[in-house]
Design an enzyme around this catalytic site. Structure first.
Site, PDB file in Angstrom:
ATOM      1  N   HIS B  16       0.837  -1.214   0.000  1.00 22.23           N
ATOM      2  CA  HIS B  16       0.000   0.000   0.000  1.00 22.23           C
ATOM      3  C   HIS B  16       0.866   1.257   0.000  1.00 22.23           C
ATOM      4  O   HIS B  16       0.593   2.220  -0.725  1.00 22.23           O
ATOM      5  CB  HIS B  16      -0.886   0.039   1.251  1.00 22.23           C
ATOM      6  CG  HIS B  16      -1.888  -1.054   1.366  1.00 22.23           C
ATOM      7  ND1 HIS B  16      -2.037  -1.821   2.497  1.00 22.23           N
ATOM      8  CD2 HIS B  16      -2.805  -1.525   0.485  1.00 22.23           C
ATOM      9  CE1 HIS B  16      -3.017  -2.696   2.321  1.00 22.23           C
ATOM     10  NE2 HIS B  16      -3.495  -2.541   1.105  1.00 22.23           N
ATOM     11  N   LYS B  40     -18.884  -5.530   8.161  1.00 22.36           N
ATOM     12  CA  LYS B  40     -17.762  -6.479   8.171  1.00 22.36           C
ATOM     13  C   LYS B  40     -16.778  -6.072   9.254  1.00 22.36           C
ATOM     14  O   LYS B  40     -16.289  -4.953   9.259  1.00 22.36           O
ATOM     15  CB  LYS B  40     -17.082  -6.448   6.792  1.00 22.36           C
ATOM     16  CG  LYS B  40     -16.376  -7.743   6.409  1.00 22.36           C
ATOM     17  CD  LYS B  40     -15.816  -7.650   4.996  1.00 22.36           C
ATOM     18  CE  LYS B  40     -14.347  -7.987   4.939  1.00 22.36           C
ATOM     19  NZ  LYS B  40     -13.713  -7.581   3.688  1.00 22.36           N
ATOM     20  N   ARG B  89      -1.841  -5.864  -7.680  1.00 25.75           N
ATOM     21  CA  ARG B  89      -0.658  -6.651  -7.347  1.00 25.75           C
ATOM     22  C   ARG B  89      -0.337  -7.657  -8.444  1.00 25.75           C
ATOM     23  O   ARG B  89       0.786  -7.819  -8.851  1.00 25.75           O
ATOM     24  CB  ARG B  89      -0.879  -7.379  -6.019  1.00 25.75           C
ATOM     25  CG  ARG B  89      -1.009  -6.395  -4.853  1.00 25.75           C
ATOM     26  CD  ARG B  89      -1.321  -7.134  -3.599  1.00 25.75           C
ATOM     27  NE  ARG B  89      -2.606  -7.807  -3.730  1.00 25.75           N
ATOM     28  CZ  ARG B  89      -2.907  -8.967  -3.195  1.00 25.75           C
ATOM     29  NH1 ARG B  89      -2.000  -9.616  -2.482  1.00 25.75           N
ATOM     30  NH2 ARG B  89      -4.084  -9.505  -3.352  1.00 25.75           N
ATOM     31  N   SER B 126      -3.047  -7.655   3.293  1.00 20.04           N
ATOM     32  CA  SER B 126      -3.262  -7.439   4.723  1.00 20.04           C
ATOM     33  C   SER B 126      -3.606  -8.743   5.424  1.00 20.04           C
ATOM     34  O   SER B 126      -3.131  -9.005   6.533  1.00 20.04           O
ATOM     35  CB  SER B 126      -4.386  -6.418   4.920  1.00 20.04           C
ATOM     36  OG  SER B 126      -4.017  -5.168   4.393  1.00 20.04           O
TER      37      SER B 126
END
Lengths: 157, 157, 157, 157, 157, 157
Positions: B16, B40, B89, B126
């Site tokens: 990030h 969430k 990515r 993450s």
């Protein structure tokens, strides 16, 4: 942000034009750079490709059209551009674009920004357009008007 | 160009941070917007996530960090931002990002610009970082220093 | 070459068994390591999963079956193994495996070797087998015989 | 385990060398086999390609370099090798490798083991290296030193 | 050809409706079969999902709407259908659909025919529609009119 | 349903034959249409390709074999066919097929229905078969018997 949108544009399609219009909104100056590749024969002459794009983008004030040879990173240095712009139509474009972006980052610290092509043009490519035009199919909805006379020369004459 | 980089950042990784640094170079202002999703559960509190990012980006003058709830397109309107920024990515990110970009274009005429994550961080996420930290693996090279104390609280205390 | 084949095996399928048989041919010792994940509920107990694999591999002399918790790289160090072995069924497995292999290389200099699953088992996964068995479908051709009694307990009793 | 790493190596890149070094660690003997394809023109002569690889691998004691024509499965039989080794750079390599591995399994019961290329070389290919070198870009960091004189002949003379 | 189009339709989107309309043209009878999965909570009740589809397809004479539990292959046998029909939005749908089609072919010799979703709906899914509606976004263009009152109950009351 | 299965069939493989047999079950008439592309040299003559397919499909009563030039959509109009049929071997076929299907939908409102190739033929292509036959490999299990004499002319003579 001054950006360069490099490509072969052999010929320009409405998918390319969609990217140019959207990128022009985000940049102070956008340079559409047409690759002149001495190793690979193009279908249209470089003059024809430049002409088609100039006509299709003439109402976009911050868009400039030019040709180039060689590496994109050299072009960026020459033009003092901040980044390259590229469109991605679908996942099939990913690998080529990922490799090129990583190479340009490593070769010359040049960033590449990607925009997703509008879904209505996602299945278009210059080679498909040429092939279908050659077989007599109607590609008028897939290319800018300025490109018609090159693809359908007799009808325009 | 004023841009927003939205995400969960649960926690921020060096992947990030790589995107933030490179995007900040191309923007006049970059807003890192941390999603607060009431549906969430996140691993870190919103305050912790904001704090980690603020510390990791404090030397970037044109970067601002904030939280948001709801749709990215509403956030763009509120902030009068020109576009969203996202990192990719590898090809595994493509589909989610493509769908989100097309939705945001259709919902609110919001553009999304993509940067390719540096290859050395391409395998980081993450959730991987959290999982490996939980199992006692060393993730110090994969997150900014400001994130260490949250992942290894006892060692820092 | 001493190798470890880690996985959940919940339950073992004929796809897993195909990888075990082929990998055992290439290794001096192959350790099938069943993950005991305290964070994620498995369908079968760890004892059941170990038992199914032991029975299915009992005629393979250089195969050992064990459970493990934690990181694969720690397991490799403990067992002094040369590498991890993983199967890939199709392109859908690629990203997860690529990320895990790059992480394990970075975390502990552990190599991962991949074998392509035989095409006749390429559509099989433990979760598909469990779901179809639950709905009364016949999965007898997709799992080793030693697994039948766990999936069809009443018929075997 | 005796393994064969087949390829065109036109020229060898640091991505190839990474695979050779890591595979050599896992094998008792590793044969790097350079394809001589009478149907497809290579850029470098077979002698040049062999020479580049021999120099780049001269400190690896269990690596042998040779040329071959024809099917990989015949080469495996001739060399009494246990398996083929191949690298995968990213998901774009998957399909070609998957098809080739399944064909070789069906043609001659030959196994193929895959290693993931180190992320720092994931965007490299022989054709990209040749193209960039031709356009005057600096590829010195992407190929072994033994390859420089072939790519930059005048500078080395 | 009598075909079954199975799915969760939670809720039906314009992407689903596009597939139903096109498939109905090719079949003598098309059965839209709504899955009632006792293991997985749906957002809308089965009655609501059936009702939305019935209203959206009422002018298609050869379309019938029903619910089902269990395996698609059992449903095909019960209905004496010739095949299943499924839509593919983009490459991200491929793997799930490929596995399901191969399983159904192996389980019960049931064929699956695929149609490509119209590009203008390619980024739509039931879960995206639900999420955006929950956050107050306007999804009116993405679902049939018969679905509006379920997604925006207060506005319709 | 009257359908057309277009392709180059250079030569027909058992993968093609699998699609023909399964599609013939679902259609009232299936036309296998062999593309005669004046721009691209085929390996086998059009007469040879037609002959191989006719022999391989002679016991399928509702299958007709013919050649065509030009666009598939023109062929559909001429034959008054309801749709095109195509096989997909794996995800690598997706993009080409997706683009072609969207083009044909846009060019001439022609639908394309896809079947998934049986897994045992998923790694086969005409070009692989030709290449392996050229190198002396045994491809007898991968092509219909009617094709053997063209691939191994001396052995049959």
């Amino acid at each position: 942000m001054k950006a360069i949108y490099p490509g072969s544009f052999d010929p320009i399609t409405n998918g390319h034009l969609d990217i140019i219009q959207r990128a022009a909104h985000l940049c102070t100056e956008l340079i559409v750079a047409v690759l002149q590749n001495s190793e690979k024969q193009s279908y249209f002459l470089i003059e024809e490709r430049l002409d088609m794009i100039k006509k299709a983008t003439q109402n976009l004030k911050n868009v400039r059209v030019r040709s180039f040879e060689g590496l994109s990173v050299e072009l960026c240095r020459e033009e003092k551009a901040d980044c390259l712009i590229r469109g991605m139509r679908d996942i099939g474009d990913f690998r080529f674009e990922w490799e090129a972006a990583q190479l340009n980052k490593n070769l010359g610290s040049i960033e590449t920004l990607f925009l997703m092509t509008n879904t209505q043009y996602a299945f278009l490519s210059s080679s498909r357009v040429r092939e279908i035009a050659r077989l007599g199919g109607n590609v008028a909805h897939w290319v800018p008007e300025s490109t018609h006379k090159y693809l359908f020369p007799s009808k325009e004459g």
